[in-house]
Design a protein around this motif. Structure first.
Motif, short mmCIF file in Angstrom:
data_model
loop_
_atom_site.label_atom_id
_atom_site.label_comp_id
_atom_site.label_asym_id
_atom_site.label_seq_id
_atom_site.Cartn_x
_atom_site.Cartn_y
_atom_site.Cartn_z
N ALA A 164 0.76 10.60 4.08
CA ALA A 164 0.58 9.24 3.57
C ALA A 164 0.01 8.33 4.65
O ALA A 164 -0.56 7.28 4.35
CB ALA A 164 1.90 8.69 3.04
N ALA A 165 0.15 8.73 5.91
CA ALA A 165 -0.36 7.95 7.03
C ALA A 165 -1.80 8.29 7.37
O ALA A 165 -2.38 7.70 8.29
CB ALA A 165 0.52 8.16 8.26
N VAL A 203 -7.12 3.95 -0.53
CA VAL A 203 -6.15 3.13 -1.26
C VAL A 203 -6.53 1.65 -1.20
O VAL A 203 -6.48 0.94 -2.20
CB VAL A 203 -4.71 3.36 -0.72
CG1 VAL A 203 -3.74 2.32 -1.25
CG2 VAL A 203 -4.23 4.77 -1.08
N ARG A 204 -6.93 1.18 -0.02
CA ARG A 204 -7.34 -0.23 0.12
C ARG A 204 -8.56 -0.53 -0.75
O ARG A 204 -8.62 -1.56 -1.42
CB ARG A 204 -7.62 -0.56 1.58
CG ARG A 204 -6.40 -0.76 2.42
CD ARG A 204 -6.72 -1.40 3.78
NE ARG A 204 -7.71 -0.64 4.54
CZ ARG A 204 -7.42 0.38 5.37
NH1 ARG A 204 -6.17 0.77 5.52
NH2 ARG A 204 -8.37 1.00 6.04
N ARG A 241 2.77 2.10 -6.40
CA ARG A 241 2.37 1.58 -5.09
C ARG A 241 2.78 0.11 -4.96
O ARG A 241 2.72 -0.65 -5.93
CB ARG A 241 0.85 1.71 -4.95
CG ARG A 241 0.41 1.66 -3.51
CD ARG A 241 -1.03 2.08 -3.35
NE ARG A 241 -1.36 3.41 -3.83
CZ ARG A 241 -1.09 4.54 -3.17
NH1 ARG A 241 -0.47 4.49 -2.01
NH2 ARG A 241 -1.44 5.71 -3.67
N GLY A 298 0.80 -1.22 0.00
CA GLY A 298 0.00 0.00 0.00
C GLY A 298 0.83 1.27 0.00
O GLY A 298 0.33 2.34 -0.31
N ASP A 299 2.13 1.16 0.34
CA ASP A 299 3.01 2.33 0.31
C ASP A 299 3.27 2.74 -1.13
O ASP A 299 3.50 1.90 -2.00
CB ASP A 299 4.36 2.03 0.96
CG ASP A 299 4.30 1.92 2.47
OD1 ASP A 299 3.26 2.30 3.05
OD2 ASP A 299 5.29 1.46 3.05
N GLN A 320 -5.54 6.05 3.44
CA GLN A 320 -5.21 4.61 3.45
C GLN A 320 -6.44 3.76 3.17
O GLN A 320 -6.35 2.75 2.47
CB GLN A 320 -4.55 4.23 4.77
CG GLN A 320 -3.17 4.80 4.91
CD GLN A 320 -2.49 4.38 6.20
OE1 GLN A 320 -3.13 3.93 7.15
NE2 GLN A 320 -1.18 4.54 6.24
N ARG A 321 -7.58 4.17 3.70
CA ARG A 321 -8.83 3.44 3.44
C ARG A 321 -9.18 3.52 1.95
O ARG A 321 -9.54 2.52 1.33
CB ARG A 321 -9.96 4.00 4.31
CG ARG A 321 -11.23 3.22 4.25
CD ARG A 321 -12.28 3.65 5.29
NE ARG A 321 -12.43 5.10 5.45
CZ ARG A 321 -11.98 5.81 6.48
NH1 ARG A 321 -11.33 5.21 7.46
NH2 ARG A 321 -12.18 7.11 6.54
N PRO A 375 -5.51 8.11 7.83
CA PRO A 375 -6.38 6.92 7.79
C PRO A 375 -7.40 6.95 6.64
O PRO A 375 -7.68 5.92 6.04
CB PRO A 375 -7.10 6.95 9.14
CG PRO A 375 -6.28 7.82 10.01
CD PRO A 375 -5.58 8.79 9.12
#
Length: 163
Positions: free
Chosen positions: A127-128, A136-137, A83, A67-68, A133-134, A130
């Motif tokens: 980038a951290a 991206v997932r 990614r 995911g990074d 990140q959600r 939440p």
């Protein structure tokens, strides 16, 4: 308008440097512990990063996770900002968010830097974050119908630019 006139009027001079040269310098700076902010070129990270509009801050690699978004040298002087979709032992598999198929492979040692911040439309997003990140997932799970989502995204961009 000449360079001298631009400087008098306070306009910034923009110079484009080939990726192989620029990213080689970024690689050296990051290796020595510095961060670097670069403009995004290309469309392979759509919809999260837009060509010539967005920027990313790159930092030394502390650890890698699926995911990074990372800058990796996939062959000599050939860099991609994509990614991580898989890590197996020392091998890393990368894919652009805007890509429908096709992946790049490299080793952990070839990952030059990790994205720590995104600069989009005047906003800074960690980038951290939440929420990011959600998103991206969810985007990774949309691969089977990503083609249609990217098509709708491009139409939306065109409509917004017309207004």
């Amino acid at each position: 308008m000449t360079r001298r006139k631009r400087e008098k009027e306070g306009e910034a001079h923009r110079m484009e440097v080939p990726n192989a040269i620029l990213l080689g310098q970024v690689k050296e700076a990051v290796r020595t512990g510095h961060t670097a902010t670069i403009n995004v070129k290309g469309y392979s990270m759509r919809p999260f990063l837009e060509h010539c509009r967005d920027k990313v801050r790159l930092a030394p690699v502390a650890g890698l996770a699926v995911g990074d978004a990372v800058l990796a040298e996939i062959s000599p002087d050939l860099y991609v900002l994509h990614r991580i979709i898989r890590i197996e032992d020392d091998r890393v598999t990368l894919m652009g968010d805007g890509n429908l198929r096709g992946v790049e492979h490299c080793y952990r040692k070839d990952v030059v830097a990790v994205v720590t911040h995104y600069y989009r439309k005047g906003r800074t997003i960690s980038a951290a974050d939440p929420r990011l990140q959600r998103c991206v997932r969810i985007w990774r799970r949309c691969l089977p119908f990503r083609r249609y989502l990217l098509y709708a995204y491009r139409i939306n961009l065109k409509l917004v630019n017309l207004i």
